[in-house]
Design an enzyme around this catalytic site. Structure first.
Site, PDB file in Angstrom:
ATOM      1  N   ASP A  70       0.884  -1.321  -0.042  1.00 49.60           N
ATOM      2  CA  ASP A  70      -0.445  -0.049   0.225  1.00 49.60           C
ATOM      3  C   ASP A  70       1.359   1.206   0.203  1.00 49.60           C
ATOM      4  O   ASP A  70       0.235   2.596  -0.735  1.00 49.60           O
ATOM      5  CB  ASP A  70      -0.897  -0.254   1.088  1.00 49.60           C
ATOM      6  CG  ASP A  70      -0.083  -0.057   2.471  1.00 49.60           C
ATOM      7  OD1 ASP A  70       0.756  -0.335   2.711  1.00 49.60           O
ATOM      8  OD2 ASP A  70      -0.809   0.076   3.262  1.00 49.60           O
ATOM      9  N   THR A  89      -4.605   1.051  10.111  1.00 52.36           N
ATOM     10  CA  THR A  89      -4.276   0.834  11.619  1.00 52.36           C
ATOM     11  C   THR A  89      -2.507   1.463  12.207  1.00 52.36           C
ATOM     12  O   THR A  89      -3.173   1.858  13.353  1.00 52.36           O
ATOM     13  CB  THR A  89      -4.054  -0.442  11.053  1.00 52.36           C
ATOM     14  OG1 THR A  89      -5.154  -0.981  10.672  1.00 52.36           O
ATOM     15  CG2 THR A  89      -4.254  -1.609  12.519  1.00 52.36           C
TER      16      THR A  89
END
Length: 256
Positions: A109, A132
Site C-alpha cells: 500500500d 491501522t
C-alpha cells in the site's frame, strides 16, 4: 472495467474504474476468516447495488498487507468476478524506484500511495496515511520512494487507552470544542486529535528538511478528514489515493 482491491488490516477498499473514471467504490471490514465464496457474494452484491455489471469486468489488481487474505481475494476474483488479478509485489512494474534498504519490507500500500502521489501531485511529495498504523512516505524530486516513518494508528492508540487505563472509557472520535478538555471524554478527544495533528506537523517538517522544503503533502485513510484540518502541513486530503495508484500500476502492467 477494472476492479481495484486495497486489502488493509482494518478495511478492504474496492473500486471499479472505467478508463480513468471511478464508477463506484466501497469499504468493507477486513475479516481474515471469510472465504473466497463469502467475499465473492459480497462483491457481486455491492456491484449489483451500485448498478454495475460484473460481466463487464476485464481486469483486476490487488494490493495487500494481509498475507492470509491475498490468496482468498485472488480466488474471489478468478471464481466470481472471472478476472485474473495482478498482485502488487516483486516483478510488478510500478514506475517508482524503491530506495528502501530491503524493498521487500515495504508494504504494497505504501508503494501504491507513492505511485499515486507522484502521478497526481508531482514530486517531491509526502504521503500521510491514517490507517491501522499511521505511515509517512517520502518521494524524492526524481520520483524515487525513499522510505518514511511508521507510528501507531489512531484506532490502536484509542484502544490502548481503553484497555490499559481502568477509568478511561471508549469514546466517539470527533474534534473537541477546545484543546483544554473539561471532562474525560473531551480530554481524550483533545489528546488524540490535536496530538496526532502535532505529530503530523513535526514529522512532515523534519521530512521536508531532508527531501525538499516544497514537498507536497497529501493525506489519505479513513480518519484523514478529521485530523488534516487541525494540521498546518497537510495540503490535500485524497481518501481514494490508493485506488488511483492501483489503477496507474495496472495500466503500466497491461500486456498491450
Amino acid at each position: 472495467m477494472l476492479i481495484a482491491l486495497d486489502i488493509g488490516n482494518t478495511e478492504i477498499v474496492a473500486g471499479v474504474y472505467e478508463g480513468s473514471a471511478l464508477r463506484n467504490h466501497w469499504r468493507v471490514s477486513t475479516e481474515r476468516r471469510k472465504t473466497a465464496d463469502e467475499y465473492g457474494i459480497l462483491f457481486l452484491s455491492l456491484m449489483d447495488h451500485g448498478g454495475l455489471d460484473p460481466d463487464l469486468l476485464d481486469s483486476a489488481i490487488i494490493a495487500s498487507v494481509v498475507p492470509p487474505l491475498t490468496q482468498t481475494l485472488e480466488d474471489t476474483c478468478s471464481r466470481y468476478l472471472r478476472v485474473q488479478p495482478i498482485v502488487v509485489g516483486p516483478g510488478v512494474k510500478t514506475g517508482v524506484s524503491v530506495k528502501y534498504e530491503n524493498p521487500k519490507e515495504v508494504g504494497a500500500d505504501r508503494i501504491v500511495n507513492a505511485v499515486a502521489a507522484y502521478d497526481r501531485y508531482g514530486a517531491p511529495a509526502i504521503v500521510v496515511d491514517f490507517g491501522t498504523a499511521t505511515t509517512y512516505d517520502a518521494i524524492s524530486r526524481d520520483g524515487e520512494y525513499l522510505g518514511g516513518a511508521i507510528a501507531p494508528g489512531i484506532g490502536i492508540s484509542l484502544e490502548a487507552l481503553f484497555q490499559r487505563a481502568a477509568k478511561l472509557p471508549r469514546i466517539e472520535l470527533v474534534k473537541p470544542p477546545s484543546v483544554v478538555g473539561r471532562n474525560t471524554v473531551s480530554s481524550m478527544q483533545s489528546g488524540i486529535v490535536f496530538g496526532f495533528a502535532g505529530q503530523v506537523d513535526e514529522i512532515v517538517r523534519r521530512m521536508r528538511e531532508e527531501i525538499g522544503g516544497d514537498a507536497f503533502v497529501v493525506a489519505t485513510g479513513g480518519l484523514a478528514e478529521l485530523i488534516a484540518p487541525e494540521t498546518r502541513t497537510i495540503q490535500k486530503v485524497d481518501r481514494l489515493l490508493t485506488l488511483w495508484g492501483l489503477r496507474v500500476i495496472h495500466q503500466r502492467n497491461r500486456p498491450d
